[in-house]
Design a protein around this motif. Sequence first.
Motif, PDB file in Angstrom:
ATOM      1  N   ILE A   1      -7.570   5.365  -2.881  1.00 11.53           N
ATOM      2  CA  ILE A   1      -7.319   3.934  -2.750  1.00 11.53           C
ATOM      3  C   ILE A   1      -6.037   3.552  -3.497  1.00 11.53           C
ATOM      4  O   ILE A   1      -5.814   3.984  -4.629  1.00 11.53           O
ATOM      5  N   ILE A   2      -5.219   2.736  -2.857  1.00 10.93           N
ATOM      6  CA  ILE A   2      -4.022   2.189  -3.502  1.00 10.93           C
ATOM      7  C   ILE A   2      -4.462   1.043  -4.407  1.00 10.93           C
ATOM      8  O   ILE A   2      -5.175   0.146  -3.966  1.00 10.93           O
ATOM      9  N   ARG A   3      -4.037   1.053  -5.655  1.00 13.11           N
ATOM     10  CA  ARG A   3      -4.458   0.029  -6.606  1.00 13.11           C
ATOM     11  C   ARG A   3      -3.290  -0.738  -7.245  1.00 13.11           C
ATOM     12  O   ARG A   3      -3.473  -1.830  -7.742  1.00 13.11           O
TER      13      ARG A   3
ATOM     14  N   TRP B   1       1.520   9.733   3.179  1.00 12.29           N
ATOM     15  CA  TRP B   1       1.643   8.383   3.724  1.00 12.29           C
ATOM     16  C   TRP B   1       0.720   7.426   2.996  1.00 12.29           C
ATOM     17  O   TRP B   1      -0.372   7.805   2.573  1.00 12.29           O
ATOM     18  N   ASP B   2       1.171   6.176   2.869  1.00 10.32           N
ATOM     19  CA  ASP B   2       0.344   5.073   2.383  1.00 10.32           C
ATOM     20  C   ASP B   2       0.040   4.163   3.563  1.00 10.32           C
ATOM     21  O   ASP B   2       0.932   3.860   4.362  1.00 10.32           O
ATOM     22  N   TYR B   3      -1.211   3.722   3.654  1.00  5.85           N
ATOM     23  CA  TYR B   3      -1.626   2.794   4.705  1.00  5.85           C
ATOM     24  C   TYR B   3      -2.265   1.577   4.055  1.00  5.85           C
ATOM     25  O   TYR B   3      -3.079   1.728   3.147  1.00  5.85           O
ATOM     26  N   VAL B   4      -1.888   0.398   4.518  1.00  2.39           N
ATOM     27  CA  VAL B   4      -2.505  -0.846   4.034  1.00  2.39           C
ATOM     28  C   VAL B   4      -3.049  -1.585   5.255  1.00  2.39           C
ATOM     29  O   VAL B   4      -2.310  -1.851   6.205  1.00  2.39           O
ATOM     30  N   LEU B   5      -4.331  -1.903   5.208  1.00  5.37           N
ATOM     31  CA  LEU B   5      -4.984  -2.659   6.277  1.00  5.37           C
ATOM     32  C   LEU B   5      -5.146  -4.092   5.794  1.00  5.37           C
ATOM     33  O   LEU B   5      -5.751  -4.334   4.742  1.00  5.37           O
ATOM     34  N   ILE B   6      -4.611  -5.036   6.553  1.00  6.48           N
ATOM     35  CA  ILE B   6      -4.660  -6.450   6.195  1.00  6.48           C
ATOM     36  C   ILE B   6      -5.562  -7.167   7.189  1.00  6.48           C
ATOM     37  O   ILE B   6      -5.329  -7.114   8.407  1.00  6.48           O
TER      38      ILE B   6
ATOM     39  N   ALA C   1      -7.029  11.325  10.924  1.00  8.59           N
ATOM     40  CA  ALA C   1      -5.763  10.924  11.526  1.00  8.59           C
ATOM     41  C   ALA C   1      -4.658  10.616  10.522  1.00  8.59           C
ATOM     42  O   ALA C   1      -3.497  10.495  10.913  1.00  8.59           O
ATOM     43  N   ALA C   2      -4.989  10.482   9.251  1.00  8.43           N
ATOM     44  CA  ALA C   2      -3.968  10.152   8.245  1.00  8.43           C
ATOM     45  C   ALA C   2      -3.066  11.350   7.999  1.00  8.43           C
ATOM     46  O   ALA C   2      -3.509  12.496   8.041  1.00  8.43           O
ATOM     47  N   ARG C   3      -1.816  11.074   7.737  1.00  5.88           N
ATOM     48  CA  ARG C   3      -0.849  12.139   7.453  1.00  5.88           C
ATOM     49  C   ARG C   3      -0.635  12.267   5.950  1.00  5.88           C
ATOM     50  O   ARG C   3      -0.654  11.272   5.222  1.00  5.88           O
ATOM     51  N   GLN C   4      -0.396  13.483   5.516  1.00  2.00           N
ATOM     52  CA  GLN C   4      -0.106  13.743   4.105  1.00  2.00           C
ATOM     53  C   GLN C   4       1.151  12.977   3.695  1.00  2.00           C
ATOM     54  O   GLN C   4       2.107  12.891   4.448  1.00  2.00           O
TER      55      GLN C   4
ATOM     56  N   PRO D   1      -1.815  13.766  -0.834  1.00  2.00           N
ATOM     57  CA  PRO D   1      -2.801  13.220   0.114  1.00  2.00           C
ATOM     58  C   PRO D   1      -2.518  11.758   0.461  1.00  2.00           C
ATOM     59  O   PRO D   1      -1.935  11.011  -0.329  1.00  2.00           O
ATOM     60  N   ALA D   2      -2.943  11.366   1.652  1.00  2.00           N
ATOM     61  CA  ALA D   2      -2.760   9.989   2.112  1.00  2.00           C
ATOM     62  C   ALA D   2      -3.542   9.036   1.225  1.00  2.00           C
ATOM     63  O   ALA D   2      -4.554   9.401   0.627  1.00  2.00           O
ATOM     64  N   ARG D   3      -3.049   7.800   1.137  1.00  2.00           N
ATOM     65  CA  ARG D   3      -3.733   6.748   0.376  1.00  2.00           C
ATOM     66  C   ARG D   3      -3.893   5.544   1.275  1.00  2.00           C
ATOM     67  O   ARG D   3      -3.129   5.352   2.215  1.00  2.00           O
ATOM     68  N   VAL D   4      -4.882   4.716   0.966  1.00  2.00           N
ATOM     69  CA  VAL D   4      -5.148   3.530   1.779  1.00  2.00           C
ATOM     70  C   VAL D   4      -5.445   2.345   0.865  1.00  2.00           C
ATOM     71  O   VAL D   4      -6.026   2.507  -0.211  1.00  2.00           O
ATOM     72  N   GLY D   5      -5.001   1.171   1.291  1.00  2.00           N
ATOM     73  CA  GLY D   5      -5.272  -0.065   0.557  1.00  2.00           C
ATOM     74  C   GLY D   5      -5.759  -1.128   1.527  1.00  2.00           C
ATOM     75  O   GLY D   5      -5.521  -1.046   2.736  1.00  2.00           O
ATOM     76  N   PHE D   6      -6.436  -2.120   0.987  1.00  2.00           N
ATOM     77  CA  PHE D   6      -7.010  -3.184   1.801  1.00  2.00           C
ATOM     78  C   PHE D   6      -6.690  -4.515   1.163  1.00  2.00           C
ATOM     79  O   PHE D   6      -6.744  -4.643  -0.057  1.00  2.00           O
ATOM     80  N   THR D   7      -6.394  -5.504   1.991  1.00  2.00           N
ATOM     81  CA  THR D   7      -6.168  -6.838   1.457  1.00  2.00           C
ATOM     82  C   THR D   7      -6.624  -7.879   2.475  1.00  2.00           C
ATOM     83  O   THR D   7      -6.451  -7.712   3.677  1.00  2.00           O
ATOM     84  N   CYS D   8      -7.247  -8.918   1.949  1.00  2.00           N
ATOM     85  CA  CYS D   8      -7.691 -10.053   2.755  1.00  2.00           C
ATOM     86  C   CYS D   8      -7.406 -11.311   1.943  1.00  2.00           C
ATOM     87  O   CYS D   8      -7.970 -11.501   0.873  1.00  2.00           O
ATOM     88  N   SER D   9      -6.538 -12.164   2.457  1.00  2.00           N
ATOM     89  CA  SER D   9      -6.167 -13.377   1.727  1.00  2.00           C
ATOM     90  C   SER D   9      -7.220 -14.462   1.926  1.00  2.00           C
ATOM     91  O   SER D   9      -8.172 -14.302   2.690  1.00  2.00           O
ATOM     92  N   LYS D  10      -7.018 -15.577   1.269  1.00  2.00           N
ATOM     93  CA  LYS D  10      -7.949 -16.695   1.396  1.00  2.00           C
ATOM     94  C   LYS D  10      -7.909 -17.332   2.780  1.00  2.00           C
ATOM     95  O   LYS D  10      -8.770 -18.135   3.109  1.00  2.00           O
ATOM     96  N   LYS D  11      -6.912 -16.967   3.586  1.00  2.00           N
ATOM     97  CA  LYS D  11      -6.869 -17.448   4.966  1.00  2.00           C
ATOM     98  C   LYS D  11      -8.063 -16.915   5.764  1.00  2.00           C
ATOM     99  O   LYS D  11      -8.454 -17.509   6.758  1.00  2.00           O
ATOM    100  N   ILE D  12      -8.608 -15.795   5.332  1.00  2.00           N
ATOM    101  CA  ILE D  12      -9.757 -15.180   6.014  1.00  2.00           C
ATOM    102  C   ILE D  12     -10.985 -16.077   5.888  1.00  2.00           C
ATOM    103  O   ILE D  12     -11.776 -16.197   6.810  1.00  2.00           O
TER     104      ILE D  12
END
Length: 123
Positions: free
Chosen positions: A18-20, A91-96, A86-89, A51-62
């Motif tokens: 996880i990206i922090r 790489w960072d991925y952020v899902l919004i 499917a993630a590549r070594q 290794p790949a990393r992933v982060g998540f963010t959801c603003s108050k607009k949600i």
Amino acid sequence: MAAFRMDNNPHQCRMPEIIRKRADFLAAARARRQAMPGFLLQARDRGDGAPARVGFTCSKKIGNAVTRNRAKRRLREVARHILTGAARQGWDYVLIGRPETTVSREFASLCADLTRALRKVHK
């Protein structure tokens, strides 16, 4: 709302790290992005082969805290199912999360969205 189950054993799917740190989120925001109906994907090649990393963010607009947490839980589960293969070594991925659609969209559609988004980002 009906539950959707994947055939995979949950113990076999291992979530990427996880990206922090805020700096990592900002770096991903300056990199590639792909808008999908259920979320926005930001992807960045770190170039380090780690290794790949992933982060998540959801603003108050949600919505309120309950809705934001539900959206993040759904994004985490989609990432756990799709990014493990499917993630590549390096790489960072952020899902919004997107207002209304991240929470209400079918789980299978979110999975398909992430698969398509990864294909487009890695072209």
